[in-house]
Enzyme design. Structure first.
Site, PDB file in Angstrom:
ATOM      1  N   HIS A 361      34.587 -19.660  25.152  1.00 46.13           N
ATOM      2  CA  HIS A 361      35.963 -20.118  24.946  1.00 46.13           C
ATOM      3  C   HIS A 361      36.058 -21.014  23.722  1.00 46.13           C
ATOM      4  CE1 HIS A 361      37.301 -19.488  29.409  1.00 46.13           C
ATOM      5  NE2 HIS A 361      37.203 -18.378  28.733  1.00 46.13           N
ATOM      6  N   ARG A 468      41.146  -5.565  20.617  1.00 46.65           N
ATOM      7  CA  ARG A 468      40.196  -5.792  21.714  1.00 46.65           C
ATOM      8  C   ARG A 468      40.976  -6.041  23.005  1.00 46.65           C
ATOM      9  NH1 ARG A 468      38.740  -9.125  17.346  1.00 46.65           N
ATOM     10  NH2 ARG A 468      36.828  -8.505  16.264  1.00 46.65           N
ATOM     11  N   ARG A 504      41.177  -0.340  21.742  1.00 46.68           N
ATOM     12  CA  ARG A 504      39.918   0.024  22.389  1.00 46.68           C
ATOM     13  C   ARG A 504      40.055  -0.193  23.890  1.00 46.68           C
ATOM     14  NH1 ARG A 504      34.846  -3.298  20.422  1.00 46.68           N
ATOM     15  NH2 ARG A 504      35.883  -4.941  21.612  1.00 46.68           N
ATOM     16  N   GLU A 602      28.578   3.509  18.052  1.00 43.80           N
ATOM     17  CA  GLU A 602      27.806   2.268  18.040  1.00 43.80           C
ATOM     18  C   GLU A 602      26.463   2.420  18.737  1.00 43.80           C
ATOM     19  OE1 GLU A 602      30.272  -0.657  19.983  1.00 43.80           O
ATOM     20  OE2 GLU A 602      31.098   0.847  21.339  1.00 43.80           O
ATOM     21  N   ASN A 625      28.417  -3.685  14.112  1.00 45.71           N
ATOM     22  CA  ASN A 625      27.653  -4.775  14.732  1.00 45.71           C
ATOM     23  C   ASN A 625      26.701  -4.255  15.802  1.00 45.71           C
ATOM     24  OD1 ASN A 625      29.230  -6.339  13.111  1.00 45.71           O
ATOM     25  ND2 ASN A 625      30.392  -7.296  14.756  1.00 45.71           N
ATOM     26  N   ASP A 626      27.234  -3.482  16.750  1.00 49.16           N
ATOM     27  CA  ASP A 626      26.374  -2.966  17.812  1.00 49.16           C
ATOM     28  C   ASP A 626      25.415  -1.903  17.294  1.00 49.16           C
ATOM     29  OD1 ASP A 626      26.631  -4.279  20.271  1.00 49.16           O
ATOM     30  OD2 ASP A 626      28.604  -3.407  20.614  1.00 49.16           O
ATOM     31  N   ARG A 636      21.989  -9.991  18.588  1.00 49.43           N
ATOM     32  CA  ARG A 636      22.578 -10.771  17.500  1.00 49.43           C
ATOM     33  C   ARG A 636      23.038 -12.159  17.937  1.00 49.43           C
ATOM     34  NH1 ARG A 636      26.580  -6.843  18.734  1.00 49.43           N
ATOM     35  NH2 ARG A 636      28.594  -7.708  19.337  1.00 49.43           N
ATOM     36  N   CYS A 673      34.421  -0.726  11.548  1.00 53.20           N
ATOM     37  CA  CYS A 673      34.904  -2.053  11.930  1.00 53.20           C
ATOM     38  C   CYS A 673      33.694  -2.883  12.314  1.00 53.20           C
ATOM     39  CB  CYS A 673      35.913  -1.988  13.072  1.00 53.20           C
ATOM     40  SG  CYS A 673      35.276  -1.315  14.616  1.00 53.20           S
TER      41      CYS A 673
END
Length: 753
Positions: A361, A468, A504, A602, A625-626, A636, A673
């Site tokens: 958070h 997201r 997504r 990914e 990223n993934d 990561r 992305c």
């Protein structure tokens, strides 16, 4: 030996001073290994030499006076090589050097091991024996383990100033963690202590149960008022969705949650503080047993609330300072969202915590507020950091404690340059993202928070490349219903219409989990996540698809993307649910066309199934990223291996180039992305490879646009050819920097050390 090791570590950690810890260390090691000598040598980086700092067995007057260069003598050889040295006849070794001050001429056997912390040489630990003795593997393993334990103690001492290197006055030290929010800040460390200690509450039997329940309720109400006030103070700085994080606290404080369970314990015979501590500890222990970063953050929320309520029960004032430094960098074991609102606006410069990850958070709010943040700084010492001058580098996840004037001037220059560059780039953000030779490169934005702020970029982007949808799921205490989801999705679609919005489907698991839907796995990144979850729970995906379709009515700018796809069957099942959702909505009088459906690439397995996947999808989107994480087998979010995570690894770039070629041959529009798309140099590589669209977080747009507008497509293609021939990530980075330098674009890259 293991029990001996534990006792030594416990004694060292409980020592009141570092000198006492070192003295304890060498004495206990000598006794445990039955040797004549144990010594510790500290490496002084300023003078580039080793200094004898503590010994038992050598002459004590040599401490602080005997020094040697790297490579000098046996101790210097251990430091230079960074590996153990085990000799039965030390004087016979070619590197042996006799130091008269130590009186070591009578010792034959030698075992030395380096003390290394995060690849930095800190010193050498040595044992010596008068008789010729070949230390066995167990001896060597024991001393290596002790050196590893001492490494953390030394690093802490150097950072806090409790140990200055003998010939060094500034005591500068650097610590690394997970970069959670970019940016740089120079300021003063402000250590935030928890408001109360849940682990030190005595057990007492209440004399008046009703009184205990009443004061519990009053304490909870007071904390609810504090949290509400904090949210109101931040309301003008964050969006409505981010503000909803404070509702999570309010829900946890409701009588149906925390209060009810504590009240039950009071009625069972425990006074209010003890009952609260019991309940909070039980919840925290349960959540922390789950090996998942989001649930660990929820454990931090529960603990923070428990401390705040306990502080009021104990009639203690919250532990927040009366005054704040002008550039406060909050430092703590863990920081909560409520803590951010306790610092006056304009004085909060950065955040650092031992616990936490990029999905916490605090990280979510910090990115929204533009506050540099580094979390997961596991080796950070807290006791004496308060008031220390520090530099926080949110780009690389580093904290410099007591920096030199030279380093501070360097970072101030970098901060000034970043601010000036942002002002310059702002003037061209409404211009087309077009190369000098006429190639248009559409840029899209990733969203999930701060709708209003991102929607203001509408004239500068080609749409939303990734929405997201899991964020609304993460900030509630239950699965949001169809109407609630419809409202959220409609807000997104209307904000960007007529531009396309790629939503997504729910992507939980891995480093994103839901508190009301725990996923307990030993290795969550390789487990039940993404489409694997929603395929097993079609009722969840059906509600989401219906909400998306209903929200798109009359706008026609919805596109749907499936995450974590590994098999073709997963896509087929999702498409069947999509068609069923349309039929059900039509029966309710809501007629919508089937939106374009795409697949996130990914998982490396999808790279070898592109033809079959192309027959079932309208577009591909590469989750760099993934994909990088899985290709390199690197978590990561783990600070221990963060340096190995590099999207410019030759294997990653080769996979991306091949993917772009095959997708083009299949005539499937393909975007990227992820962090690589938001890196100016990475964006040029992706454009040269042939990817049609790039999607990134909003702060990355100005630099990427500036790079693309200044580099011809032909030059980007040449850059790809040159880069794919390079063998290491370092070589790739150096080549990219050289090329951008030739194009006079190095100012667009993250600042250098």
């Amino acid at each position: 030996m293991l029990e001996v090791l534990r006792r030594i570590v416990q004694e060292v950690n409980s020592a009141r001073t570092l000198n006492a810890a070192l003295a304890t260390m060498v004495r206990r090691i000598r006794k445990a290994m039955r040797t004549d000598v144990c010594s510790f040598y500290l490496y002084d980086t300023e003078q580039d030499c080793l200094v004898l700092m503590e010994t038992i067995g050598l002459r004590t007057q040599a401490v602080g006076h005997v020094t040697m260069a790297l490579g000098e003598g046996l101790v210097g050889l251990v430091a230079e090589r960074g590996e153990p040295l085990n000799l039965e006849d030390a004087p016979a070794h070619s590197h042996f050097r006799y130091f008269e001050e130590t009186g070591e001429e009578r010792f034959s056997s030698f075992l030395g091991v380096p003390i290394i912390h995060q690849r930095r040489m800190l010193g050498v630990l040595v044992v010596q024996q008068q008789d010729k003795r070949r230390f066995d593997e167990g001896d060597e393993a024991f001393l290596v383990t002790m050196a590893a334990q001492l490494a953390g103690v030394l690093a802490h001492a150097l950072a806090t100033g409790t140990l200055s290197r003998p010939m060094q006055t500034d005591g500068q030290a650097v610590f690394t963690g997970v970069a959670a929010s970019p940016g740089m800040a120079i300021g003063e460390a402000l250590v935030i202590a928890p408001p109360a200690d849940l682990d030190n509450v005595p057990d007492l039997i209440p004399t008046d149960i009703d009184y205990e329940i009443q004061r519990l309720k009053e304490a909870i109400y007071r904390v609810r008022d504090e949290i509400r006030a904090t949210g109101e103070r931040l309301a003008s700085r964050i969006s409505a969705q981010e503000l909803a994080l404070f509702e999570v606290y309010q829900q946890m404080l409701s009588e149906a949650a925390l209060g009810q369970e504590v009240e039950k314990r009071i009625r069972e015979g425990q006074w209010a503080p003890g009952a609260l501590a019991d309940v909070v500890r039980r919840h925290v222990q349960y959540l922390e047993r789950v090996d998942d970063s989001y649930l660990r953050e929820r454990a931090a929320d529960v603990r923070d609330l428990g401390r705040r309520v306990l502080a009021h029960l104990q009639e203690e004032a919250p532990q927040t300072p009366d005054t704040f430094p002008d550039r406060a960098i909050l430092v703590g074991d863990e920081l909560s969202v409520a803590t951010l609102g306790e610092v006056p606006r304009g004085k909060l410069a950065g955040l650092v915590a031992i616990r936490g990850s990029s999905t916490s958070h605090v990280a979510i709010l910090a990115r929204a507020m533009g506050i540099p943040t580094v979390l997961g700084m596991v080796d950070l010492p807290l006791p004496r950091l308060n008031g220390a001058p520090v530099i926080l580098d949110g780009h690389r996840g580093r904290l410099f404690v007591r920096p030199s004037n030279e380093l501070e001037n360097h970072y101030q220059m970098l901060i000034d340059e970043e601010q000036a560059l942002a002002e310059v780039l702002e003037h061209e953000q409404d211009l087309p993202c077009r190369t000098p030779d006429g190639h248009d490169m559409p840029l899209m934005v990733n969203t999930g928070l701060a709708v209003d702020a991102v929607a203001s970029l509408k004239t500068r982007i080609s749409g939303v490349g990734l929405y997201r949808t899991e964020v609304p799921f993460m900030i509630t205490d239950r699965f949001p219903g169809e109407q609630e989801q419809t409202r959220l999705y409609r807000e997104q679609l209307e904000s960007f219409a007529p531009l396309p919005v790629i939503m997504r489907t729910l992507d939980i698991g891995g480093d994103k989990d839901l508190p009301y839907f725990p996923i307990e796995e030993a290795n969550p990144f390789l487990g039940w996540r993404g489409i694997r979850v929603t395929r097993d729970h079609p009722e969840v995906l059906m509600v989401q698809l219906r909400a998306m379709l209903r929200a798109s009515q009359g706008l026609d700018n919805l596109q749907v993307m499936l995450p974590m796809v590994t098999n073709v069957d997963e896509v087929d099942d999702a498409l069947k649910l999509m068609d069923r959702a349309r039929v059900e909505l039509a029966e309710d009088g809501v007629n919508v066309d089937r939106p374009k459906v795409g697949i996130m690439l990914e998982v490396p397995a999808t790279l070898y199934q592109l033809e079959a996947l192309a027959q079932r999808s309208d577009f591909f989107s590469v989750g760099s990223n993934d994909l990088t994480q899985y290709l390199l087998a690197v978590d990561r979010n783990n600070p221990r291996v963060a340096e190995l995570y590099d999207a410019c690894h030759p294997a990653v770039l080769a996979a991306l180039a091949r993917l772009a070629d095959e997708a083009s041959a299949l005539n499937v529009p393909t975007s990227v992305c992820g962090e690589l798309a938001g890196d100016p140099a990475g964006a040029l590589l992706l454009m040269g490879m042939g990817f049609e669209t790039l999607s990134m977080n909003a702060p990355s747009l100005p630099r990427v646009r500036a790079a693309i507008r200044r580099v011809p497509m032909s030059a980007a293609k040449s850059l790809v050819e040159e880069t794919l021939c390079l063998p290491t990530p370092k070589a790739v980075r150096e080549h990219l920097e050289t090329r951008l330098g030739e194009w006079q674009l190095t100012h667009l890259l993250p600042p250098k050390d």
